[in-house]
Design an enzyme around this catalytic site. Structure first.
Site, short mmCIF file in Angstrom:
data_model
loop_
_atom_site.label_atom_id
_atom_site.label_comp_id
_atom_site.label_asym_id
_atom_site.label_seq_id
_atom_site.Cartn_x
_atom_site.Cartn_y
_atom_site.Cartn_z
CG LEU A 1 -2.00 -1.13 1.20
CD1 LEU A 1 -2.95 -1.00 2.39
CD2 LEU A 1 -2.81 -1.19 -0.09
CB THR A 2 3.35 2.53 -2.44
OG1 THR A 2 2.64 2.31 -3.66
CG2 THR A 2 4.32 1.38 -2.18
CB THR B 1 10.06 -1.39 -5.25
OG1 THR B 1 9.88 -0.72 -4.02
CG2 THR B 1 8.80 -2.18 -5.60
CE1 TYR C 1 7.90 0.53 -14.31
CE2 TYR C 1 7.75 1.28 -16.60
CZ TYR C 1 7.32 0.45 -15.57
OH TYR C 1 6.33 -0.48 -15.81
CB SER D 1 14.06 -0.74 -12.01
OG SER D 1 12.76 -0.31 -12.35
CE LYS D 2 8.12 -4.29 -14.38
NZ LYS D 2 7.33 -4.94 -13.32
CG ASN E 1 1.64 2.86 -22.43
OD1 ASN E 1 2.65 2.41 -22.96
ND2 ASN E 1 1.64 3.97 -21.73
CG LEU F 1 -1.85 10.75 -21.39
CD1 LEU F 1 -1.14 12.09 -21.41
CD2 LEU F 1 -1.71 10.07 -22.74
NE ARG G 1 4.90 5.92 -24.04
CZ ARG G 1 5.95 6.49 -24.64
NH1 ARG G 1 6.09 6.43 -25.96
NH2 ARG G 1 6.86 7.12 -23.94
P1 NAD Z 1 0.48 0.65 -9.90
O1 NAD Z 1 1.55 1.66 -9.62
O2 NAD Z 1 -0.90 1.12 -10.16
O3 NAD Z 1 0.39 -0.39 -8.69
C1 NAD Z 1 1.52 -0.94 -8.09
C2 NAD Z 1 1.10 -1.67 -6.82
O4 NAD Z 1 2.28 -2.24 -6.23
C3 NAD Z 1 0.49 -0.74 -5.77
O5 NAD Z 1 -0.66 -1.34 -5.21
C4 NAD Z 1 1.58 -0.61 -4.72
O6 NAD Z 1 1.09 -0.39 -3.40
C5 NAD Z 1 2.29 -1.95 -4.85
N1 NAD Z 1 3.68 -1.88 -4.40
C6 NAD Z 1 4.64 -0.98 -4.77
N2 NAD Z 1 5.77 -1.22 -4.11
C7 NAD Z 1 5.57 -2.31 -3.33
C8 NAD Z 1 6.38 -3.05 -2.43
N3 NAD Z 1 7.64 -2.68 -2.18
N4 NAD Z 1 5.84 -4.13 -1.81
C9 NAD Z 1 4.56 -4.50 -2.05
N5 NAD Z 1 3.74 -3.81 -2.86
C10 NAD Z 1 4.24 -2.73 -3.49
O7 NAD Z 1 1.05 -0.20 -11.11
P2 NAD Z 1 0.29 -0.84 -12.37
O8 NAD Z 1 0.19 0.19 -13.42
O9 NAD Z 1 -0.90 -1.57 -11.92
O10 NAD Z 1 1.40 -1.89 -12.85
C11 NAD Z 1 1.44 -3.20 -12.30
C12 NAD Z 1 2.56 -3.97 -12.94
O11 NAD Z 1 2.36 -4.05 -14.35
C13 NAD Z 1 3.94 -3.35 -12.75
O12 NAD Z 1 4.87 -4.37 -12.52
C14 NAD Z 1 4.20 -2.63 -14.07
O13 NAD Z 1 5.58 -2.57 -14.32
C15 NAD Z 1 3.49 -3.56 -15.04
N6 NAD Z 1 2.98 -2.90 -16.27
C16 NAD Z 1 2.21 -1.78 -16.20
C17 NAD Z 1 1.70 -1.22 -17.37
C18 NAD Z 1 0.79 -0.01 -17.34
O14 NAD Z 1 0.45 0.52 -18.39
N7 NAD Z 1 0.35 0.45 -16.18
C19 NAD Z 1 2.01 -1.80 -18.60
C20 NAD Z 1 2.81 -2.95 -18.64
C21 NAD Z 1 3.28 -3.50 -17.46
P1 TYD Z 2 2.29 7.57 -18.96
O1 TYD Z 2 0.83 7.39 -18.73
O2 TYD Z 2 3.12 8.18 -17.88
O3 TYD Z 2 2.87 6.14 -19.40
P2 TYD Z 2 4.36 5.72 -19.96
O4 TYD Z 2 5.29 6.84 -19.72
O5 TYD Z 2 4.68 4.53 -19.13
O6 TYD Z 2 4.16 5.42 -21.41
O7 TYD Z 2 2.50 8.47 -20.26
C1 TYD Z 2 1.97 8.09 -21.52
C2 TYD Z 2 2.49 9.08 -22.54
O8 TYD Z 2 1.94 10.38 -22.26
C3 TYD Z 2 4.00 9.26 -22.48
O9 TYD Z 2 4.49 9.43 -23.82
C4 TYD Z 2 4.20 10.53 -21.69
C5 TYD Z 2 2.96 11.34 -22.03
N1 TYD Z 2 2.47 12.23 -20.94
C6 TYD Z 2 2.22 13.59 -21.21
O10 TYD Z 2 2.42 14.08 -22.33
N2 TYD Z 2 1.76 14.37 -20.19
C7 TYD Z 2 1.53 13.87 -18.93
O11 TYD Z 2 1.12 14.64 -18.03
C8 TYD Z 2 1.77 12.48 -18.69
C9 TYD Z 2 1.53 11.88 -17.32
C10 TYD Z 2 2.23 11.69 -19.73
#
Ligand code: NAD
Ligand code: TYD
Length: 378
Positions: free
Chosen positions: A37-38, A102, A184, A187-188, A213, A224, A248
């Site tokens: 729960l960050t 993390t 980011y 790290s992934k 995305n 975004l 994206r």
């Molecule tokens: P998010 O930031 O919405 O959620 C992350 C969750 O992880 C939160 O509930 C947070 O409390 C928990 N968390 C963070 N640090 C932690 C720790 N140290 N211990 C336990 N819990 C912790 O992220 P999301 O967008 O739902 O992404 C989830 C996963 O999917 C991530 O691994 C991300 O890299 C991957 N991913 C996301 C997207 C996207 O578009 N959002 C796309 C591809 C892959």
């Molecule tokens: P984001 O949702 O942060 O996802 P990611 O960076 O992981 O692709 O951003 C999506 C795209 O939108 C990215 O090219 C950055 C751009 N962006 C903006 O132009 N303005 C904003 O305020 C944000 C959050 C993102």
């Protein structure tokens, strides 16, 4: 079949959709949502399933190796779906250490605990699975101009089947070399390597998927789409990074959750699968669609909020284009996205407009108290 699964990051955006899907679809599974729960974790995202008998929430940091090993042993965990991560590129630019801690050390901690527990069992890795959720951002950035002179973004034409065949490396494939640029994605990428190393070194049954995305309900409003929906509603400026030309590839979050379900159950150990819907958009074009949709649903004149678009300094190291080729997943496991983008974005905008209370509790910081009130006295 009875199983005990840990889903990490289940209180976040994608994780909450995965937890909901598994809890509802698999009554015989015991689903443990493990989350620190960050700022990004919000148990309100799971209010509808929190009373289900096959669901349990555990507040834990994935970096806490001892606590996780103890949980594995006590609950006899046989599967892990790992989503917990720091996920926002802009935050990683300001604070890379938290991302390394993390995303890299946390993943390693889970892997090592799973290894110790599973190797202590008579059946060892039989029937076990460590499924790591990753991103397309590990592959780096694609060009905007293809050598054959065809210009992306490729959207519906590409999804029609053979059309994109000709483009070859115009998409990220499972075999594309890792080339991360942001803290980011670095790290992934590192965590992906550790997961594969645990398969190659110890024989752990791992799977990695790299998804494009995501968009949809419950996304934290620093990303975004939810940020812009909320700003349009409130008539606040929409900060477009650079020229808004970056591309994206957008997938509806429930389609990602369905893919995770499919791959967890049918995917081949040690394989990588790319997940995406062949749905590329330039940022500025998707922003215009979002503005028009919000305006229409709020009864405003469609497009009247275009003047909120505000071009701001570009993100440092801003990757130009991401685009996933997910044909391996479609071909080998039969998954495909269920939703057309037009329907997905309409649903998404409608959801945020219908859940302004959810949004306001987040923007006011009130949601962080939800856990305390729900679980403090148990
Ligand atoms: P998010 O930031 O919405 O959620 C992350 C969750 O992880 C939160 O509930 C947070 O409390 C928990 N968390 C963070 N640090 C932690 C720790 N140290 N211990 C336990 N819990 C912790 O992220 P999301 O967008 O739902 O992404 C989830 C996963 O999917 C991530 O691994 C991300 O890299 C991957 N991913 C996301 C997207 C996207 O578009 N959002 C796309 C591809 C892959
Ligand atoms: P984001 O949702 O942060 O996802 P990611 O960076 O992981 O692709 O951003 C999506 C795209 O939108 C990215 O090219 C950055 C751009 N962006 C903006 O132009 N303005 C904003 O305020 C944000 C959050 C993102």
């Amino acid at each position: 079949m009875k199983r005990t699964l840990v889903i990490t990051g289940g209180a976040g955006f994608i994780g909450s959709h995965v937890v909901r899907l598994f809890v509802n679809k698999y009554p015989d599974y015991h689903i443990i949502n493990l989350d620190k729960l960050t700022y990004a974790g919000n148990l309100e995202n799971l209010r509808d399933i929190e009373g289900m008998p096959n669901y349990e929430f555990v507040k834990m940091d994935i970096c806490d190796f001892e606590a996780f090993l103890d949980l594995m042993q006590k609950k006899q965990v046989d599967g892990i779906i790992h989503l917990a991560a720091e996920s926002h590129v802009d935050r990683s630019i300001k604070d890379p250490f938290t991302f390394a801690r993390t995303n890299v050390m946390g993943t390693l901690s889970l892997l090592q605990a799973a290894k110790l527990y599973w190797e202590s069992l008579p059946e060892k890795y039989e029937g076990k699975r460590f499924y790591h959720i990753s991103t397309d951002e590990v592959y780096g950035a694609l060009e905007m101009t293809h050598p054959e002179g065809i210009t992306p973004p490729f959207t519906t034409a590409a999804s029609s089947g053979s059309h994109h065949e000709a483009y070859g490396e115009a998409f990220f494939l499972e075999t594309t070399k890792y080339n991360p640029h942001s803290p980011y994605s670095a790290s992934k990428a590192s965590s992906d390597h550790f997961v594969r190393a645990f398969h190659d070194t110890y024989g752990m049954p791992t799977i990695v998927t790299n998804c494009s995305n995501n968009y949809g309900p419950y996304q934290f409003p620093e990303k975004l789409i939810p940020l812009f929906i909320n700003n349009i509603r409130l008539r606040k400026p929409l900060p477009v990074y650079g020229k808004g030309e970056n591309v994206r590839d957008w997938l509806y979050v429930e389609d990602h959750a369905r893919a995770i379900d499919c791959i967890f159950h049918k995917g081949k150990v040690a394989e990588t699968y790319n997940i995406g819907g062949f749905n590329e958009w330039k940022n500025i074009d998707i922003i215009k669609v979002v503005i028009k949709t919000v305006d229409r649903l709020l009864g405003r004149t469609e497009g009247e909020d275009m003047n909120l678009i505000t071009y701001v300094t570009d993100r440092a190291g801003h990757d130009m284009r991401y685009a996933i080729d997910s044909r391996k997943l479609q071909r080998e496991l039969g998954w495909e996205p269920s939703l057309q983008f037009e329907e997905g974005i309409e649903r998404t905008v409608r959801w945020y407009l219908d859940h302004q209370d959810w949004m306001e509790r987040i923007t006011s910081g009130e949601y962080e108290k939800y856990y305390e009130s729900m679980y403090a006295n148990r």
